[in-house]
Design an enzyme around this catalytic site. Structure first.
Site, PDB file in Angstrom:
ATOM      1  N   CYS A 147      -1.880   3.613   0.860  1.00 20.95           N
ATOM      2  CA  CYS A 147      -0.969   2.565   0.342  1.00 20.95           C
ATOM      3  C   CYS A 147      -0.506   2.979  -1.316  1.00 20.95           C
ATOM      4  CB  CYS A 147      -1.368   1.210   0.568  1.00 20.95           C
ATOM      5  SG  CYS A 147      -2.653   0.831  -0.695  1.00 20.95           S
ATOM      6  N   HIS A 200      -4.224  -3.693  -2.028  1.00 20.93           N
ATOM      7  CA  HIS A 200      -3.055  -3.421  -1.106  1.00 20.93           C
ATOM      8  C   HIS A 200      -1.704  -3.141  -1.879  1.00 20.93           C
ATOM      9  CE1 HIS A 200      -0.998  -1.548   2.453  1.00 20.93           C
ATOM     10  NE2 HIS A 200      -0.216  -2.477   2.310  1.00 20.93           N
ATOM     11  N   HIS A 216       5.482  -0.207   3.646  1.00 22.93           N
ATOM     12  CA  HIS A 216       4.040   0.095   3.175  1.00 22.93           C
ATOM     13  C   HIS A 216       3.419   1.082   4.265  1.00 22.93           C
ATOM     14  CE1 HIS A 216       1.547  -2.860   5.726  1.00 22.93           C
ATOM     15  NE2 HIS A 216       2.584  -2.599   6.283  1.00 22.93           N
TER      16      HIS A 216
END
Length: 247
Positions: A147, A200, A216
Site C-alpha cells: 500500500c 494503511h 489502493h
C-alpha cells in the site's frame, strides 16, 4: 568481484529487494537474490503463506539506477540506505541489505529525478496504471506492490520523493481536512477506529455515482483496486489525509 565500496552506489539490476538481514532470505527467495534476479518468477512461485511471511523479512525494493549509500560490506551483501525512500529508521534513507552483485559504483548523474511538475490528478493517473497489480509486502513495482509502496512509487514517477512507509507518509506532506479531499490526496487508516497506529494508505479517487472511492493496494491475496470508502471496514478507520505536490 564487485568494485562497489562503502559510499555512493547505484542499483545495477532491473529490480532489487531490500532485506532486513541476509539471514532473512529463505530457499524460495533464491530467484530474488540471484546475481541476475528474477523478481517476477520469485513472486509467482510464492503461495499465500510464503507472501505473508515476507512481513518480517523484506521492507522495500529499488529500481535500476536508483541511488544507494553503502554503509557496510559483509561477504556477498551490502548494508545500505536508499536516499529516495525517506524513513524515520535512518535520516539518510530507508535502511536494509542488498546483494552486492545488484549494485555498481555511482556515476555523476545517477541521483537525478524528474523535475516535480504535476497535479493530484496526474499522480492518481499514474496509480491507475498499476490497477490489477498483485499485493506483495515490500513490493515497489508492477510485479508486486504494497500500500505505501503504491503511494510512494506513484509520486516518485513525477519526481516527488515522499516517505516509504504509511506511518511516515501520514506525518509529512500538507495536511488536508477530510471534508476537503481532492483526487490524488493520500488518505490514511488507523487501528482502534482511527485512534491507533496508521496501518494503511490509499489514494482518494473522487466520487463515483455520488460515492467516495479509494484506489489502493489492499493486502496479500488481493490486487490494486478501487474501493467504496463508505464501506465500514475502512470508513471507521479513516483518520487523516496528506497532499504531496510541488510548491
Amino acid at each position: 568481484m564487485s568494485s562497489v565500496s562503502i559510499g555512493p552506489a547505484t542499483v545495477a539490476v532491473a529490480l532489487t529487494t531490500l532485506w532486513r538481514a541476509p539471514e532473512a532470505v529463505r530457499p524460495i527467495d533464491a530467484p530474488a537474490v540471484d546475481d541476475k534476479p528474477d523478481v517476477t518468477g520469485w513472486v509467482a512461485a510464492m503461495d499465500h503463506d510464503a507472501r505473508l511471511d515476507l512481513l518480517q523479512r523484506v521492507d522495500s525494493q529499488a529500481e535500476a539506477g536508483e541511488p544507494v549509500l553503502v554503509q557496510e560490506l559483509s561477504g556477498a551483501w551490502a548494508r545500505v540506505v536508499l536516499p529516495w525512500q525517506p524513513s524515520r529508521r535512518d535520516p539518510d534513507g530507508y535502511p536494509g541489505w542488498i546483494p552486492l552483485a545488484h549494485l555498481r559504483p555511482a556515476e555523476p548523474a545517477d541521483d537525478e529525478l524528474p523535475s516535480p511538475r504535476t497535479t493530484g490528478d496526474d499522480v492518481l493517473a499514474t496509480g491507475q496504471e498499476l490497477l490489477g497489480t498483485e499485493y506483495v509486502w515490500g513490493g515497489l513495482s508492477g510485479t508486486g506492490i504494497d500500500c505505501s509502496g503504491f503511494a510512494h512509487l506513484s509520486h516518485r514517477k513525477h519526481g516527488l520523493v515522499i516517505p516509504r512507509d504509511a506511518s511516515d507518509q501520514a506525518r509529512a506532506g500538507q495536511p488536508v481536512p477530510l471534508d476537503a479531499l481532492q483526487p490524488g490526496d493520500l488518505i490514511f487508516f488507523a487501528f482502534d477506529n482511527g485512534a491507533g497506529a496508521v496501518h494503511h494508505v490509499g489514494f482518494y479517487a473522487g466520487e463515483v455515482n455520488g460515492t467516495p472511492t479509494m484506489l489502493h493496494a489492499p493486502r496479500t491475496g488481493r490486487r490494486v483496486e478501487y474501493f467504496d470508502l463508505s464501506d465500514p471496514s475502512y470508513a471507521t478507520e479513516l483518520c487523516a489525509a496528506r497532499r504531496y505536490l510541488p510548491a
